[in-house]
Design a protein around this motif. Structure first.
Motif, PDB file in Angstrom:
ATOM      1  N   PHE A  69       0.827  -1.194   0.000  1.00  0.00           N
ATOM      2  CA  PHE A  69       0.000   0.000   0.000  1.00  0.00           C
ATOM      3  C   PHE A  69       0.865   1.249   0.000  1.00  0.00           C
ATOM      4  O   PHE A  69       2.031   1.216   0.385  1.00  0.00           O
ATOM      5  N   LEU A 115      -4.382  10.338   0.096  1.00  0.00           N
ATOM      6  CA  LEU A 115      -4.377   9.330  -0.964  1.00  0.00           C
ATOM      7  C   LEU A 115      -4.101   7.987  -0.309  1.00  0.00           C
ATOM      8  O   LEU A 115      -3.250   7.898   0.575  1.00  0.00           O
ATOM      9  N   GLN A 145      -3.693   3.949  -1.703  1.00  0.00           N
ATOM     10  CA  GLN A 145      -3.725   2.986  -2.803  1.00  0.00           C
ATOM     11  C   GLN A 145      -3.249   1.645  -2.258  1.00  0.00           C
ATOM     12  O   GLN A 145      -2.137   1.547  -1.748  1.00  0.00           O
ATOM     13  N   TYR A 146      -4.101   0.634  -2.344  1.00  0.00           N
ATOM     14  CA  TYR A 146      -3.762  -0.706  -1.871  1.00  0.00           C
ATOM     15  C   TYR A 146      -3.549  -1.611  -3.073  1.00  0.00           C
ATOM     16  O   TYR A 146      -4.313  -1.561  -4.039  1.00  0.00           O
ATOM     17  N   PHE A 147      -2.530  -2.444  -2.974  1.00  0.00           N
ATOM     18  CA  PHE A 147      -2.205  -3.355  -4.074  1.00  0.00           C
ATOM     19  C   PHE A 147      -2.434  -4.806  -3.678  1.00  0.00           C
ATOM     20  O   PHE A 147      -1.928  -5.708  -4.312  1.00  0.00           O
ATOM     21  N   TYR A 151      -3.288   9.833  -9.010  1.00  0.00           N
ATOM     22  CA  TYR A 151      -3.526   8.397  -9.197  1.00  0.00           C
ATOM     23  C   TYR A 151      -3.006   7.928 -10.556  1.00  0.00           C
ATOM     24  O   TYR A 151      -2.456   6.830 -10.667  1.00  0.00           O
ATOM     25  N   LEU A 187       0.735   7.647 -10.285  1.00  0.00           N
ATOM     26  CA  LEU A 187       1.060   6.479  -9.470  1.00  0.00           C
ATOM     27  C   LEU A 187       0.811   5.183 -10.247  1.00  0.00           C
ATOM     28  O   LEU A 187       1.618   4.253 -10.184  1.00  0.00           O
ATOM     29  N   ASP A 188      -0.278   5.137 -11.002  1.00  0.00           N
ATOM     30  CA  ASP A 188      -0.572   3.943 -11.799  1.00  0.00           C
ATOM     31  C   ASP A 188       0.459   3.707 -12.897  1.00  0.00           C
ATOM     32  O   ASP A 188       0.705   2.563 -13.289  1.00  0.00           O
TER      33      ASP A 188
END
Length: 170
Positions: free
Chosen positions: A25, A37, A39-41, A140, A143-144
């Motif tokens: 994350f 923000l 973001q979890y992976f 995002y 980051l992506d």
């Protein structure tokens, strides 16, 4: 014995090169502890546990950062929480927090955080909390372009910003 030693070193090198970094994350948090923000992976963490995990990690990171600012102890940007290794760094009023597997290299994560901040700086001029809040979609997207499924896939700022700009609305 010499030939065996070279073979062992080659095997270690090959294993290190093929091993992927697994980021679990990424959190961006302000000094007041508000998440800007997340973001979890990984899908193995339920939503309720994510909130609890976030609050515990943010609390630990912020308290350590404020202790350092007060001169209570030397600065250390790494901590362990449950099964995660947490690497964090403060830039201005934002904490960039990355949670990784326990066997990951902390310095490579610090380098990734710095690269992410530099990329945001290139995109926004001098990135601040308001840029993150009002242009969350752009953050995002950037980051992506840099991370896919918890794997760092691109660190070249020009390539990342070039790809992200293709999707921006004018």
């Amino acid at each position: 014995a010499f030939q065996s030693n070279i073979g062992t070193q080659f095997t270690r090198l090959r294993h290190a090169c093929t091993r992927r970094m697994t980021i679990k994350f990424i959190l961006l948090v302000n000094k007041q502890g508000q998440t800007r923000l997340a973001q979890y992976f990984t899908e193995s963490i339920p939503s309720a546990e994510k909130r609890q995990l976030e609050s515990e990690i943010v609390r630990k990171s912020l308290s350590r950062g404020s202790d350092y600012a007060k001169g209570k102890h030397s600065y250390c940007a790494f901590l362990r929480h449950n099964k995660y290794k947490i690497c964090y760094r403060r830039y201005a009023s934002l904490f960039f927090i990355v949670g990784v597997d326990d066997d990951e290299n902390e310095l490579s994560m610090m380098d990734f955080i710095h690269c992410f901040v530099e990329t945001l700086d290139w995109h926004f001029g001098n990135v601040c909390e308001l840029d993150i809040m009002f242009h969350l979609d752009s953050v995002y997207m950037i980051l992506d372009e840099m991370v896919c499924n918890g794997q760092i896939v691109e660190t070249n700022k020009r390539i990342v910003l070039g790809e992200a700009s293709k999707f921006e609305t004018k």
